[in-house]
Enzyme design. Sequence first.
Site, short mmCIF file in Angstrom:
data_model
loop_
_atom_site.label_atom_id
_atom_site.label_comp_id
_atom_site.label_asym_id
_atom_site.label_seq_id
_atom_site.Cartn_x
_atom_site.Cartn_y
_atom_site.Cartn_z
N GLU A 176 74.49 10.48 67.76
CA GLU A 176 73.07 10.14 67.60
C GLU A 176 72.70 9.11 68.67
O GLU A 176 73.42 8.12 68.85
CB GLU A 176 72.87 9.55 66.20
CG GLU A 176 71.49 9.04 65.92
CD GLU A 176 71.40 8.30 64.59
OE1 GLU A 176 70.29 7.91 64.23
OE2 GLU A 176 72.44 8.09 63.90
N ALA B 271 61.51 10.12 65.43
CA ALA B 271 60.96 9.68 64.13
C ALA B 271 61.61 10.38 62.95
O ALA B 271 61.63 9.83 61.84
CB ALA B 271 59.45 9.88 64.11
N ASN C 237 68.75 13.07 69.64
CA ASN C 237 67.82 11.97 69.45
C ASN C 237 66.77 12.51 68.47
O ASN C 237 65.84 13.18 68.87
CB ASN C 237 67.17 11.55 70.76
CG ASN C 237 66.26 10.34 70.59
OD1 ASN C 237 65.82 10.03 69.48
ND2 ASN C 237 65.95 9.68 71.69
N ARG D 262 63.16 -3.08 65.71
CA ARG D 262 61.75 -2.69 65.62
C ARG D 262 61.26 -2.84 64.18
O ARG D 262 61.81 -3.64 63.42
CB ARG D 262 61.59 -1.27 66.15
CG ARG D 262 61.98 -1.20 67.65
CD ARG D 262 61.80 0.14 68.25
NE ARG D 262 60.39 0.50 68.25
CZ ARG D 262 59.94 1.72 68.50
NH1 ARG D 262 60.79 2.69 68.77
NH2 ARG D 262 58.65 1.99 68.49
N HIS E 156 69.38 6.79 70.56
CA HIS E 156 68.01 6.28 70.51
C HIS E 156 67.77 5.42 71.74
O HIS E 156 68.58 4.52 72.02
CB HIS E 156 67.77 5.45 69.26
CG HIS E 156 67.94 6.23 68.00
ND1 HIS E 156 66.97 7.10 67.55
CD2 HIS E 156 68.96 6.29 67.13
CE1 HIS E 156 67.40 7.67 66.43
NE2 HIS E 156 68.61 7.21 66.16
N PRO F 253 60.65 14.76 67.98
CA PRO F 253 59.22 14.63 68.22
C PRO F 253 58.84 13.50 69.18
O PRO F 253 59.45 12.43 69.17
CB PRO F 253 58.63 14.37 66.83
CG PRO F 253 59.76 13.91 66.00
CD PRO F 253 60.99 14.53 66.57
N ASN F 254 57.86 13.81 69.98
CA ASN F 254 57.22 12.91 70.95
C ASN F 254 58.07 12.61 72.18
O ASN F 254 57.59 11.96 73.10
CB ASN F 254 56.78 11.60 70.27
CG ASN F 254 55.77 11.86 69.18
OD1 ASN F 254 54.80 12.58 69.39
ND2 ASN F 254 56.01 11.31 68.00
N TYR G 61 60.12 2.89 76.17
CA TYR G 61 60.88 4.11 76.50
C TYR G 61 61.11 4.33 77.99
O TYR G 61 61.81 5.27 78.36
CB TYR G 61 60.16 5.33 75.91
CG TYR G 61 60.06 5.24 74.40
CD1 TYR G 61 61.18 5.43 73.60
CD2 TYR G 61 58.86 4.96 73.78
CE1 TYR G 61 61.11 5.34 72.23
CE2 TYR G 61 58.77 4.87 72.39
CZ TYR G 61 59.90 5.05 71.63
OH TYR G 61 59.83 4.95 70.27
N ARG H 94 54.54 7.58 77.52
CA ARG H 94 54.17 6.85 76.31
C ARG H 94 54.98 5.56 76.19
O ARG H 94 56.17 5.54 76.48
CB ARG H 94 54.40 7.72 75.07
CG ARG H 94 55.86 7.97 74.75
CD ARG H 94 56.06 8.79 73.50
NE ARG H 94 56.04 7.99 72.30
CZ ARG H 94 57.06 7.88 71.45
NH1 ARG H 94 58.16 8.56 71.65
NH2 ARG H 94 56.97 7.13 70.39
#
Length: 152
Positions: free
Chosen positions: A102, A81, A78, A111, A104, A13-14, A26, A21
């Site tokens: 995985e 969320a 990835n 964070r 990111h 998502p996103n 990012y 964004r």
Amino acid sequence: MNIKFNVLLINGPNLNLLGNREINIYGNISLTELIKKLKKKSKQNNINLFDFQSNSESKLINKIHESKNIKIDYIIINPAAFTHTSIALRDALLAVNIPFIEVHISNIYSRETFRSNSWFSDISQGTITGLGIDCYFWALKTISNRLKNISK
């Protein structure tokens, strides 16, 4: 004989908003641009790179299930969320039994506290986090090396 390997890149998502964004976190490259660069690098490494992005958990699960049928050798994911929430995605990856890495873009450990928990890292071949879009290229390089060693 050159063996072609199939790798599936899954973005959660996103990530469709990549480049627009939170650029300070990012970066400013779009998902389309990133995939174009990854596909170019994949060809150089004798890999067919398939890509899929969705904001829907069920669509991501279905794509993971399909990966078994289309003979995917490796997955780069990835989960975004969903990293911190989706046992269902975890179960889908376990069910198909395809090795995965995985990734990111941001360092999930630097964070918010809730982001430091991943439902995937303990079942992945490895986790690459916090290196910006380079994490995708490191994952691809690792997969390429591993698949070449398998085919020898």
